[in-house]
Design a protein around this motif. Structure first.
Motif, short mmCIF file in Angstrom:
data_model
loop_
_atom_site.label_atom_id
_atom_site.label_comp_id
_atom_site.label_asym_id
_atom_site.label_seq_id
_atom_site.Cartn_x
_atom_site.Cartn_y
_atom_site.Cartn_z
N GLY A 254 12.06 -10.12 -38.02
CA GLY A 254 11.63 -9.64 -37.11
C GLY A 254 11.16 -8.07 -37.06
O GLY A 254 11.82 -7.61 -38.07
N GLY A 255 10.72 -7.47 -36.05
CA GLY A 255 10.10 -6.27 -36.01
C GLY A 255 11.02 -5.21 -34.98
O GLY A 255 12.16 -5.24 -34.68
N MET B 166 18.83 -2.84 -29.83
CA MET B 166 19.47 -3.96 -29.93
C MET B 166 19.17 -5.27 -30.59
O MET B 166 17.70 -5.46 -30.22
CB MET B 166 20.43 -4.36 -28.73
CG MET B 166 19.67 -4.88 -27.64
SD MET B 166 20.68 -5.05 -26.25
CE MET B 166 20.73 -3.43 -25.68
N LEU B 167 19.93 -6.09 -30.94
CA LEU B 167 19.36 -7.44 -31.51
C LEU B 167 20.40 -8.43 -30.48
O LEU B 167 21.82 -8.10 -30.61
CB LEU B 167 19.70 -7.68 -32.78
CG LEU B 167 19.15 -9.00 -33.61
CD1 LEU B 167 17.71 -8.87 -33.58
CD2 LEU B 167 19.75 -9.13 -35.03
N VAL C 4 16.77 -11.95 -30.65
CA VAL C 4 15.72 -11.17 -29.95
C VAL C 4 16.10 -9.67 -29.87
O VAL C 4 16.97 -9.56 -29.69
CB VAL C 4 15.62 -11.94 -28.60
CG1 VAL C 4 14.14 -11.28 -27.91
CG2 VAL C 4 15.58 -13.29 -28.56
N THR C 5 15.03 -9.14 -30.33
CA THR C 5 15.24 -7.61 -30.21
C THR C 5 14.90 -7.10 -28.43
O THR C 5 14.64 -7.91 -27.73
CB THR C 5 14.49 -6.71 -31.04
OG1 THR C 5 13.02 -6.87 -30.40
CG2 THR C 5 14.55 -7.14 -32.41
N ASP C 6 15.54 -5.71 -28.40
CA ASP C 6 15.35 -5.19 -27.04
C ASP C 6 13.66 -5.18 -26.84
O ASP C 6 13.38 -5.34 -25.59
CB ASP C 6 15.92 -3.73 -27.06
CG ASP C 6 15.42 -2.94 -28.12
OD1 ASP C 6 15.96 -3.11 -28.97
OD2 ASP C 6 14.27 -2.13 -27.89
N ASP C 7 12.88 -5.28 -27.80
CA ASP C 7 11.31 -5.28 -27.41
C ASP C 7 10.60 -6.56 -27.79
O ASP C 7 9.41 -6.60 -28.02
CB ASP C 7 10.91 -3.92 -27.90
CG ASP C 7 11.08 -4.04 -29.59
OD1 ASP C 7 12.02 -4.77 -30.00
OD2 ASP C 7 10.47 -2.87 -30.37
N TYR C 8 11.47 -7.47 -27.88
CA TYR C 8 11.10 -9.00 -28.03
C TYR C 8 10.08 -9.17 -29.33
O TYR C 8 9.30 -10.01 -29.47
CB TYR C 8 9.93 -9.40 -26.96
CG TYR C 8 10.75 -9.32 -25.74
CD1 TYR C 8 11.76 -10.31 -25.22
CD2 TYR C 8 10.68 -8.24 -24.75
CE1 TYR C 8 12.47 -10.34 -24.20
CE2 TYR C 8 11.12 -8.25 -23.74
CZ TYR C 8 12.27 -9.29 -23.24
OH TYR C 8 12.99 -9.18 -22.15
N VAL D 152 24.35 -3.59 -30.97
CA VAL D 152 23.69 -2.45 -30.20
C VAL D 152 23.90 -1.30 -31.13
O VAL D 152 25.04 -0.99 -31.58
CB VAL D 152 24.19 -2.35 -28.64
CG1 VAL D 152 23.21 -1.13 -28.10
CG2 VAL D 152 24.29 -3.61 -27.79
N VAL D 153 22.81 -0.54 -31.37
CA VAL D 153 23.13 0.68 -32.32
C VAL D 153 22.27 1.72 -31.84
O VAL D 153 21.03 1.83 -31.27
CB VAL D 153 22.62 -0.06 -33.67
CG1 VAL D 153 21.07 -0.42 -33.65
CG2 VAL D 153 23.04 1.02 -34.64
N ARG D 154 23.02 2.90 -32.32
CA ARG D 154 22.05 4.20 -32.00
C ARG D 154 22.50 4.94 -33.20
O ARG D 154 23.76 5.00 -33.63
CB ARG D 154 22.71 4.84 -30.89
CG ARG D 154 21.85 6.11 -30.38
CD ARG D 154 20.57 5.79 -29.71
NE ARG D 154 20.03 7.09 -29.14
CZ ARG D 154 19.21 7.92 -29.68
NH1 ARG D 154 18.86 7.68 -31.09
NH2 ARG D 154 18.93 9.12 -29.40
#
Lengths: 630, 630
Positions: free
Chosen positions: A98-99, A163-164, A180-184, A205-207
């Protein structure tokens, strides 16, 4: 003696949910050299660490999220998530991709890979801020849709975190649940959502605040500049940029390899709405992943009908097909809404649509009736029923609880000959190209290590006639062609690249070889790993990864019999032009393919010689010890 | 000669959508002194600027968003949006209020009020960043739900921007459409969403970096400290904090003033699910508005049934009633889902539920049948049908197109005696207290300048027995009691306060007078306006505001006949204890009320004397000139 690995983050993070530990080890030099990163890392780690026979939904399964030395750099489109795990759908090796922005963010936090293992006692999420890793309670978001989860977890971590996550489907162990990522930008296929669900892990969740350090920044920047120029002059750039994969739906339908009605392939009623000029009216915004100028993502807005009000990522080509052509639904609003629901509930759009089409055919044939469908009439083309089924699948409600298992297991439950209509390979639902109309592409469906995937061997020669045209209906030479494509894809996916982007670049160069040469150079400029300089080495890495994945499946008991396509594909002549009358010559194609692969033709198992040539003698040893070598 | 106005932002922003201009004028000292801010500003600006007879959905209507000198300071709970406009539902003056972070952000950008006028040619949004104000194209988000709009507009302005927006309902001029903030603290009532929709204005997006400058920071901080102490010791603090307005649903049902089944008021089946211990299980997060330690907002998560997956702000007491008790729905999942849909589509939860209950009664009585309802069976208690109706109302689909007009206009379309079942006052649907069971509270429904609102005269004496107990069934003295409550609320709303917060503070002091004294002091400490020191002045301001609003309606032709409650309330004895047998003695209560108001008893119109006493001689002059003074 390990040299410094430039451009790698340098650490692999291992999260053991059972023991609530997070440990970091240096990324081994040999791992990097031999497998580059991303899909390569996943294949190697799963081979090394997963015991054969491991329950995909047990604590012994592992999820490897891995990235490449180019992830998070200014190189274009190398910022994808590669997720590798043993699939609860296929029972074999799986790689899902995924992207979005998650991959770059993990790299910025300092990790080349995250290995998730064990099983948390209670719902948990992982919060990674650079070196700090916390396992946090996720009870409050357990059960929630992706949009709600993203909102809640960003609020309590960092507004800019990435996040994933999984939706209710993953939690409910739906075998076609996705990540699913935070931006789908979902790693959709193979049931990765159920793997995290089985581990009680709601999200990672990552930063991150670090940046990759390049080996030779000047040379690297030159190569990026070249890449940008090639993208711009590529004939595919504008198509991807203006309408994304929607630009090809109608074209591919007319080319004849686009399946309809669960691969019955009669003419699709109302197909004119697939035309780009209809689809483009829905687009309100172009969106892209981190570090990608193509911006192939299109946000759609619905303003008519019962689904009015939605703005969401448009259905990609495959989802357009799965919620459209194969279910016979040409109500674009229902398709877009179904796509959004699948994203928010966390269900693979391809398998969901394909499973619904399967159910529609069972209903048509009288194999299931309203008694089994909670009163729903599963008629071809009914978008509202499709929307309802997605929810039911995700929540395992009524008939949805059966379909949540995917076509093959659903057919087992239903009986009465239903299995004949399960259009799959290795229990992964087939996507939007008919093998009868594109033989090398179809051969990849049959032989793919992850089952019926369009990505593992997407045959640009057959589908796009690119970089040179190959007759899609010919059988001759397709073993070699498929091997070449599969190996190239494995190579560039080990580098974390996006398949769309590779297409754009190869179309710009009009040469796969030039693309691979460029890739070798930029990997070298980033990392300083001498071997990467030579593109032949990358081809070898691709083949190594492919064979290692194969060996994983062999160790699980897969042989030639799993390299299979449904009876309809093998025996029923394709009804539409230009592939009219075609069937898929499975055995002939397999023989050819195994031969060029250097695998045993009878069993489809790699030979010792081939494995040794690829630097995988330890794999041959282990298979031999298990009595599974050819 | 204007002194410096401390703690005011100092500017009023006027946005003329017709001429595409944004102009700023200094906030006039006299306006601040005479009307404090927020609701007071709105009343004055609308009186000054709106021509009588203006079409609420025409460019001549104005939307005043105004704030107070305490907004954006460290004073607790003074950060509400006050939105004043001529209502497309009632045809009269309207004030609607919501929370969140929008009000503070506008203040930080430098504005005490935003006046929106005219009509944009095409969909537009306003982007305010401190002094910079842009009118931007909103075509891409026109038609979208609130969640999608918020996401899109934050992306293209500022991730930390705050906004007030409308959903599809407002765009479609649904007369019960609301305004919605980015965090769903909606100014819900009166059709403000349709007003913005009629102006082609999708949203006001704002980001501000300034901070209010206080007149006497030391004294101010002392008073805030006192406030925090009073909050903490208040018996209401914990109830609001732990479960918000959900804490009182069951209690108010048992107290007997909580209406059921469109005010038929038979016992509610399955009412036990209203118990706090049932409701609190759904709560996953406490959320609050800017600068408020009460955090009365509760996020709910649904994990069962067809609506599983949702996390959204819980239905407040009133929405609980409108989607619950008055429709007979006790399926909490359906109620929460309905509440979310109403928020995302931008429909007033109270009027939507009340209108659905009205339709259910019409269906029960056979006044409408499935022929009129698009085949839906509108049976009491059917949550799924309610959910479907909300969507239909917001999108003006089928029967929804009729109900989108609110109960009174819907009854006109339907005919056949339907108007008898429209439970409204001044065409605003009545909320969650039965006037027969709380006479002063009911008197406020009848006399409120905005129609049947619970907020304009929420009678804490009758409803909570606070700060002292008053018999809710008594008629004697209720004119005075209602006047006192209405004036006090008008006063503290001119200061931008939250009604819940005022309740908490008054319960802490056990005295309304002490609350008002504190309010005067803190307004003075913030602004330096001498007059504010004296709490008697604030009571006067409240009465001034109330009379000015009344005068606005008089100018529009409203008289005693509009101070009305439905026949069912006036004539049908209340069936449940403890108010069993009660009716609402409208005429008697009105006579008493007008008398204590100093209004003409026959017409309900303020006298010149009263207006002059309140510093509103210019109002008396204008009404007299129009031949409308008593």
């Amino acid at each position: 003696m390990a040299s410094k690995l430039h451009s790698y983050a340098g650490k692999i993070l291992r999260i053991d949910l059972t023991h609530k530990t997070a440990t970091k080890v240096d990324t081994p030099y040999e791992l990097a050299r031999d497998f580059v990163g991303a899909r390569g890392f996943g294949a190697k780690i799963l081979w090394d660490e997963l015991k054969p026979g491991a329950d995909p939904l047990g604590p012994e399964n592992k999820m490897v999220l891995s990235f490449s030395p180019l992830t998070g750099t200014s190189a274009q489109s190398f910022h994808k998530i590669y997720a590798m795990f043993k699939s609860p759908l296929t029972g074999g090796y799986f790689r899902s991709t995924g992207g979005g922005f998650f991959a770059a963010e993990v790299k910025f936090a300092g990790y080349d890979a995250i290995v998730i293992e064990g099983r948390a006692e209670k719902p948990t999420y992982v919060w990674i801020y650079d070196n700090t890793v916390e396992l946090r309670d996720a009870s409050h978001v357990w059960g929630s849709t992706v949009d709600a989860t993203v909102e809640m977890l960003k609020e309590e971590t960092d507004r800019d975190a990435r996040m994933l996550t999984i939706g209710p489907a993953g939690e409910r162990l739906v075998r076609i649940a996705c990540l699913v990522t935070d931006d789908y930008r979902t790693p959709g296929r193979g049931g990765g959502g159920a793997v995290l669900g089985s581990k009680n892990l709601k999200a990672v969740v990552v930063r991150g605040t670090k940046r990759p350090e390049l080996f030779n920044p000047e040379f690297f920047n030159e190569l990026v500049k070249e890449q940008v120029e090639v993208y711009k002059k590529s004939p595919l750039f504008e198509a991807f940029h203006s309408l994304g994969t929607n630009s090809i739906v109608y074209q591919f339908y007319t080319l004849g390899h686009h399946p309809t009605y669960n691969f019955k392939n009669t003419e699709l009623e109302n197909v004119e709405v697939w035309r780009p000029e209809v689809l483009e009216k829905y687009v309100v915004k172009h969106v892209g992943c981190f570090g990608c100028m193509i911006k192939c993502g299109k946000r759609w807005k619905l303003t008519k009908g019962p689904y009015a009000g939605l703005i969401h990522d448009f259905p990609e080509y495959e989802s357009h097909w799965s919620f459209g052509s194969t279910t016979g639904v040409t109500n674009l609003e229902a398709i877009a809404y179904a796509n959004m629901l699948a994203d928010k509930y966390g269900v693979d759009t391809i398998s969901a649509g394909a499973t619904i089409a399967f159910a529609m055919e069972l209903y048509e044939k009288g194999i299931i009736t309203e008694k089994e469908t909670d009163g729903l009439r599963l008629r071809w083309g009914d978008g509202d029923v499709m929307v309802e089924l997605i929810r039911k699948i995700a929540l395992r409600e009524g008939i949805g609880n059966v379909l949540a298992e995917g076509t093959v297991r659903a057919a087992e439950v239903i009986g009465r000959g239903a299995e004949k209509f399960a259009m799959h390979s290795k229990r992964l639902e087939l996507p939007a190209y008919d093998p009868r109309a594109a033989k090398a592409h179809g051969l990849s469906y049959a032989t793919s290590n992850i089952g019926g995937s369009h990505m593992i061997g997407w045959n640009k020669y057959e589908i796009l006639g690119m970089p040179e045209r190959v007759d899609p209906l010919a059988v001759e030479g397709k073993g070699l062609l498929n091997k070449k494509v599969q190996d190239q894809i494995a190579a560039f996916e080990a580098a974390g690249w996006c398949a769309f982007a590779e297409l754009v670049q190869t179309a710009g160069y009009e040469s796969v070889e030039k693309t691979m040469e460029w890739l070798g150079k930029i990997l070298y400029a980033a990392t300083g790993v001498e071997e990467f300089k030579d593109s032949n080495y990358l081809w070898l890495v691709g083949e190594r990864v492919y064979n290692l994945e194969r060996a994983f499946n062999v160790r699980e008991g897969f042989t030639r019999k799993e390299d299979w396509l449904p009876e309809r594909i093998q025996k029923v002549p394709f009804p539409r032009t230009p592939a009219k009358g075609q069937v898929f010559e499975l055995d002939k194609l397999l023989d050819d393919y195994y031969t060029v692969r250097g695998w045993d033709v009878k069993t489809g198992i790699p030979t010792r010689k081939r494995l040794e040539d690829l630097g995988l003698s330890y794999v041959a040893d282990e298979l031999q010890e298990a009595g599974k070598l050819a």
